[in-house]
Design an enzyme around this catalytic site. Sequence first.
Site, PDB file in Angstrom:
ATOM      1  N   TYR A 163      14.330  38.555 -23.142  1.00 25.28           N
ATOM      2  CA  TYR A 163      12.884  38.379 -23.166  1.00 25.28           C
ATOM      3  C   TYR A 163      12.151  39.630 -23.613  1.00 25.28           C
ATOM      4  O   TYR A 163      12.716  40.720 -23.712  1.00 25.28           O
ATOM      5  CB  TYR A 163      12.371  37.935 -21.801  1.00 25.28           C
ATOM      6  N   THR A 171      21.795  40.547 -17.727  1.00 21.01           N
ATOM      7  CA  THR A 171      23.092  39.869 -17.777  1.00 21.01           C
ATOM      8  C   THR A 171      23.081  38.668 -16.834  1.00 21.01           C
ATOM      9  O   THR A 171      22.352  38.646 -15.848  1.00 21.01           O
ATOM     10  CB  THR A 171      24.245  40.780 -17.306  1.00 21.01           C
ATOM     11  N   GLU A 224      14.154  43.024 -23.626  1.00 20.28           N
ATOM     12  CA  GLU A 224      14.934  43.204 -22.402  1.00 20.28           C
ATOM     13  C   GLU A 224      16.028  42.154 -22.307  1.00 20.28           C
ATOM     14  O   GLU A 224      15.858  41.016 -22.726  1.00 20.28           O
ATOM     15  CB  GLU A 224      14.009  43.132 -21.177  1.00 20.28           C
ATOM     16  N   ASP A 276       9.459  42.114 -22.591  1.00 18.44           N
ATOM     17  CA  ASP A 276       8.896  42.546 -21.321  1.00 18.44           C
ATOM     18  C   ASP A 276       7.551  43.225 -21.527  1.00 18.44           C
ATOM     19  O   ASP A 276       7.119  43.462 -22.652  1.00 18.44           O
ATOM     20  CB  ASP A 276       9.894  43.497 -20.644  1.00 18.44           C
ATOM     21  N   TRP A 307      16.605  31.598 -12.470  1.00 17.54           N
ATOM     22  CA  TRP A 307      17.951  31.937 -11.995  1.00 17.54           C
ATOM     23  C   TRP A 307      18.506  30.847 -11.065  1.00 17.54           C
ATOM     24  O   TRP A 307      19.717  30.654 -10.969  1.00 17.54           O
ATOM     25  CB  TRP A 307      17.948  33.278 -11.261  1.00 17.54           C
ATOM     26  N   GLU A 335      20.030  44.792 -15.777  1.00 16.07           N
ATOM     27  CA  GLU A 335      18.889  44.512 -16.655  1.00 16.07           C
ATOM     28  C   GLU A 335      18.635  45.745 -17.500  1.00 16.07           C
ATOM     29  O   GLU A 335      18.539  46.846 -16.973  1.00 16.07           O
ATOM     30  CB  GLU A 335      17.636  44.221 -15.829  1.00 16.07           C
ATOM     31  N   ARG A 390      19.419  36.269 -19.527  1.00 17.90           N
ATOM     32  CA  ARG A 390      18.010  36.093 -19.833  1.00 17.90           C
ATOM     33  C   ARG A 390      17.629  37.161 -20.855  1.00 17.90           C
ATOM     34  O   ARG A 390      17.932  38.345 -20.677  1.00 17.90           O
ATOM     35  CB  ARG A 390      17.185  36.258 -18.558  1.00 17.90           C
TER      36      ARG A 390
END
Lengths: 66, 479
Positions: free
Chosen positions: B55, B66, B63, B57, B433, B9, B53
């Site tokens: 987004y 993977t 952000e 943050d 997820w 991330e 994802r």
Amino acid sequence: MKREQIQQQHQQQNATDQDEISIAQQNSEVNQELLGETDDLLAEIDGLLEENAEDFVKGFVQKGGQ
Amino acid sequence: MKKRIFGIETEFGITYVPSSLGPIGPEEAARILFKPVVESWRSTNVFLPNGSRLYLDVGSHPEYATAESATLRDLIAQDKAGELLFADLLNQAQDSIEAEGKEGTFYLFKNNVDSAGNSFGSHENYMLERRVEFSKLVRSLIPFLMTRQIMVGAGKTHPHGPEAWRPLTGQDKKHGTPSFSFSQRADYIWEDASTATTRSRPLINTRDEPHADPNQYRRMHVINGDSNMSETTTLLKIGATDIILRMLEDHFPLENFEIKDTANALRTVSHDLTGTTRFELADGSYKNALELQRNYLRAAQKYIADAGAHHADVPYILDLWNRALIAVETQDISGIDTEIDWAIKKKLLDSYIARGAKDYADSRIQQLDLAYHSIDPDRGVFNVLQKAGRARRVIDPGAVEKATLQPPETRAKIRGSFIQAAHRAGEPTTVDWVHLRLNNKPQLNAVCKDPFATEDSTVKQLIDLLGAQKTQEWMPPFI
């Protein structure tokens, strides 16, 4: 993992092994050329940077993360 | 043989540099950046067809997380794909403000600290089997995580020398000789392991959210690493950590290096480029970073010699690990200066200093330190160095582009196919997820607990319901 599976995986990865070798050779060639190219490269990078270095750095302020 | 799921991330820093009047603050800049995401996906927090994802943050940080990856090369491709996806958004943001007649440039940085000392992270996720004794493993892993920065740090300049080691008082900020450290992040970590990430940053977050079957797996969330630009540095960072985890999982004998004061030792190691400054261990003895890493590397070599290499990059990882330690031991970075971020950066900065820049406090050096992390494919300094052959690749650029569209061979493939099909059909979804749902068919709720599975019968049913053809091309996510 069983032996056959490992072998299979190795076969699949043969292509990447080849990449590795050619990259390794490239690598040493690049190093030999370094001295000759560095001035040009630095000039290229200079041309891409913002003119006012201090404003560029000081202006980068975030709120805290995570 | 153990399989593992990996994920990274990354929080990016955002800034806008006006060339005439009219600044744009980070919140507004992030809002402009995410406009195409909202237009395409009706949210600033989305899962994409490539399984990742993306987004906005806390604190307006863009952000990227993977997709879960089962190989290191898939992981690196996914990580670099995140940079490309944001580069596309950055281009669109640039176009949209230029259309409004504003003059200036947006930048996104994949680094870990801004000019005011706010830190943002790069988090690594490693899936572990539940049977492993977690608290013991964490204790054994911490001395490794603490000292690996001498191999895999992203490098950072300090115009006034090392920052104060306890929360800044403001008084002693402007003293000290300009310096260079291994790590961006080491100055901002405060404890060993805890459940928090924001207030008191630990090395390892122990919050138990496996995003998988909790009876089988747990997720280890490492938050003290730097964001890396270099593919080879990422390969070493994740690859060496994976090897140490395997040794711990197999109860391979490792010496106990429990450290007395982790936060202090992290800073000591980061600011000592010789790797020789000693810090106290819990047993009262003193060790330095090189001694610890030499010990870990020797053990890893022995372990791999016994157990065999579990993937094709293991020999390279062990070799680069060794060369990084030699570089620190001999104070000669020429053996790693195209493969390790801090060395690639230091070589560049030192070249400027050799040509007249004053020292690490010079404004041009400060600028380069930051611009190194710009994700712009053509103007970001790391990317320019990489194109000039000064930074080694392990992933073909075409494979990175493909990874912006296509998921890796894990559960991400199930999720990605579903998202792609639903997006085409214009059907709203609820996705995380593990869970996938079409909002209009709430009775069909797919739960994908196995992160290694690449097919799921419920999801197949859902995709069939959407009337999607199987051979569809993958489409760019933001248009």
